[in-house]
Design a protein around this motif. Structure first.
Motif, PDB file in Angstrom:
ATOM      1  N   THR A 139       0.866  -1.172   0.000  1.00 16.17           N
ATOM      2  CA  THR A 139       0.000   0.000   0.000  1.00 16.17           C
ATOM      3  C   THR A 139       0.905   1.224   0.000  1.00 16.17           C
ATOM      4  O   THR A 139       2.005   1.185   0.573  1.00 16.17           O
ATOM      5  CB  THR A 139      -0.909   0.039   1.244  1.00 16.17           C
ATOM      6  N   PRO A 179      -8.280   1.060  -5.153  1.00 15.00           N
ATOM      7  CA  PRO A 179      -9.015  -0.206  -5.000  1.00 15.00           C
ATOM      8  C   PRO A 179     -10.424  -0.148  -5.557  1.00 15.00           C
ATOM      9  O   PRO A 179     -11.020  -1.190  -5.864  1.00 15.00           O
ATOM     10  CB  PRO A 179      -9.024  -0.427  -3.473  1.00 15.00           C
ATOM     11  N   GLU A 225      -7.446  -5.071  -7.661  1.00  8.77           N
ATOM     12  CA  GLU A 225      -6.925  -6.045  -6.710  1.00  8.77           C
ATOM     13  C   GLU A 225      -6.299  -7.265  -7.387  1.00  8.77           C
ATOM     14  O   GLU A 225      -5.607  -8.043  -6.744  1.00  8.77           O
ATOM     15  CB  GLU A 225      -8.043  -6.498  -5.769  1.00  8.77           C
TER      16      GLU A 225
END
Length: 415
Positions: free
Chosen positions: A268, A374, A380
């Motif tokens: 992230t 996302p 993803e």
């Protein structure tokens, strides 16, 4: 102008105590403040009176080399009292370049600078670096009890205010008196010394002695068989290995996202909140300890390192910017990565910087998929490769640790 009995250090200390301004000026008649490199005098306000002293007048402060320090150096050290030693040295070098005629300020070592600032702030009366005022009570110098002036020839003129004069024989005895240092100078000398290694040598003498009871048969037997073993001595604890992250703002891995990436296998982007100064991540290394995870300490810089901490560094993350290594034990990146595993983390599809490739083969170049929101479709689906990248990083770190001598209960003493 200054009177013949004006002591520069006492006048400086008195001005600090009364919060009076000390102004560098270009001439004795001027009151306009100028830069220290252009100043010829310092103007003090002593009980409402204007007192002027030349910046090159010598004070009673004597360096460890035996030289009397001038007033310019004292003033420069005072106004820069809140900056670090490297910043102070850099500022002194810059000022010395600006000064003409071979003049320059004295660069105080750490202990000298500490003693000077403490004395000027009134923290104490005694310091080994300041020559005492001769005659009268040493603690009454500021009240006019005694005065010591430095002459043009570098010698010391001794005068005494009040009744009587100082006996010449007593003055000769005072000159031969050996000044006792404080605990910092006696124990540490000019530079601070790290005595932490003494704890390891003293550990075997500081354990508990046997109680002598009849029920302690096992301990008594062990000691009789091997007197060098201390009673109930615990096995030495292996120190935690250290991973250094890059403090660069362009680094993809910072303190805010390193734990999730190295421990959870998911990348992230770093956030802009205030990050912690230290993190801990755990990893099971089967070749070393299959039953208990090893804890790794993550930090962004070695500012709080002790010398022995460098033997615990197992990896350094870099962006290729060489300024990252200025405070490292090995400032040359090629030399650094001969001792430590290097890791570069970039975006997939982009080539590592040329500087990273020049660091050598000990720097592992890895790439993660570019971050996408996302909420976007398919965002993803590409993140499954993150764990593959994490495993390749850990594999390189573990291989380097085994080569350096890391074991279940031991760490290398030198890398």
């Amino acid at each position: 102008m200054a009177s013949p009995t004006t002591d520069p250090l006492l006048l400086f200390r008195q001005s600090i105590r009364t919060s009076s301004r000390i102004v560098p000026v270009a001439s004795a008649e001027s009151n306009d403040e100028v830069a220290l490199s252009q100043a010829t005098n310092l103007v003090f306000s002593d009980e409402g009176k204007r007192v002027v002293l030349p910046v090159d007048v010598q004070s009673r402060f004597m360096s460890s080399e035996g030289n009397l320090i001038d007033l310019r150096s004292i003033y420069f050290a005072w106004v820069n009292r809140d900056i670090t030693i490297p910043e102070y040295n850099a500022a002194a070098e810059k000022l010395n370049e600006e000064l003409a005629g071979g003049k320059g300020v004295h660069k105080f070592p750490f202990v000298e600078r500490l003693n000077l600032i403490a004395w000027l702030e009134g923290a104490g009366e005694d310091t080994e670096y300041i020559k005492p005022l001769v005659g009268g009570d040493a603690g009454k110098g500021e009240e006019g009890g005694k005065v010591e002036m430095v002459g043009d020839d570098g010698g010391v003129k001794k005068e005494r205010r009040g009744k009587g004069t100082l006996d010449p024989r007593l003055a000769q005895i005072y000159e031969g008196e050996r000044r006792m240092g404080d605990r910092n100078s006696v124990l540490r000398g000019i530079k601070p010394t790290d005595f932490s290694h003494i704890r390891k040598l003293a550990a075997q003498f500081m354990t508990r002695k046997p109680t002598g009871g009849s029920g302690d048969i096992r301990s008594s037997t062990n000691i009789s068989n091997n007197p060098s073993l201390a009673l109930n001595q615990k096995p030495a604890r292996r120190p935690d290995p250290i991973i250094l992250l890059s403090p660069s703002a362009s680094s993809l891995l910072r303190m805010s996202n390193a734990k999730a990436f190295l421990e959870g296998g998911r990348y992230t982007p770093p956030d802009h909140s205030t990050p912690p100064t230290m993190l801990a991540v755990s990893r099971i290394i089967k070749d070393m300890d299959p039953n208990r995870p090893i804890r790794f300490i993550l930090v962004e810089g070695p500012e709080n390192f002790r010398p022995e901490y460098w033997n615990r560094v197992v990896a350094v993350f870099t962006t290729g910017q060489t300024w990252q290594f200025k405070s490292y034990k090995w400032t040359n990146p090629v030399e650094l990565f001969k001792h430590v595993q290097g890791v570069y983390l970039g975006w997939r599809g982009e080539q590592p910087p040329e500087s990273v490739r020049a660091f050598g083969h000990k720097v592992l170049a890895c790439s993660v998929e570019k971050w996408r929101d996302p909420g976007q479709p398919g965002a993803e689906q590409s993140r499954w490769r993150d764990r593959e990248v994490v495993e390749s990083i850990w594999k390189a770190i573990e291989t380097n640790m085994r080569a350096k001598g890391w074991r279940k209960d031991a760490a290398p003493t030198s890398i």
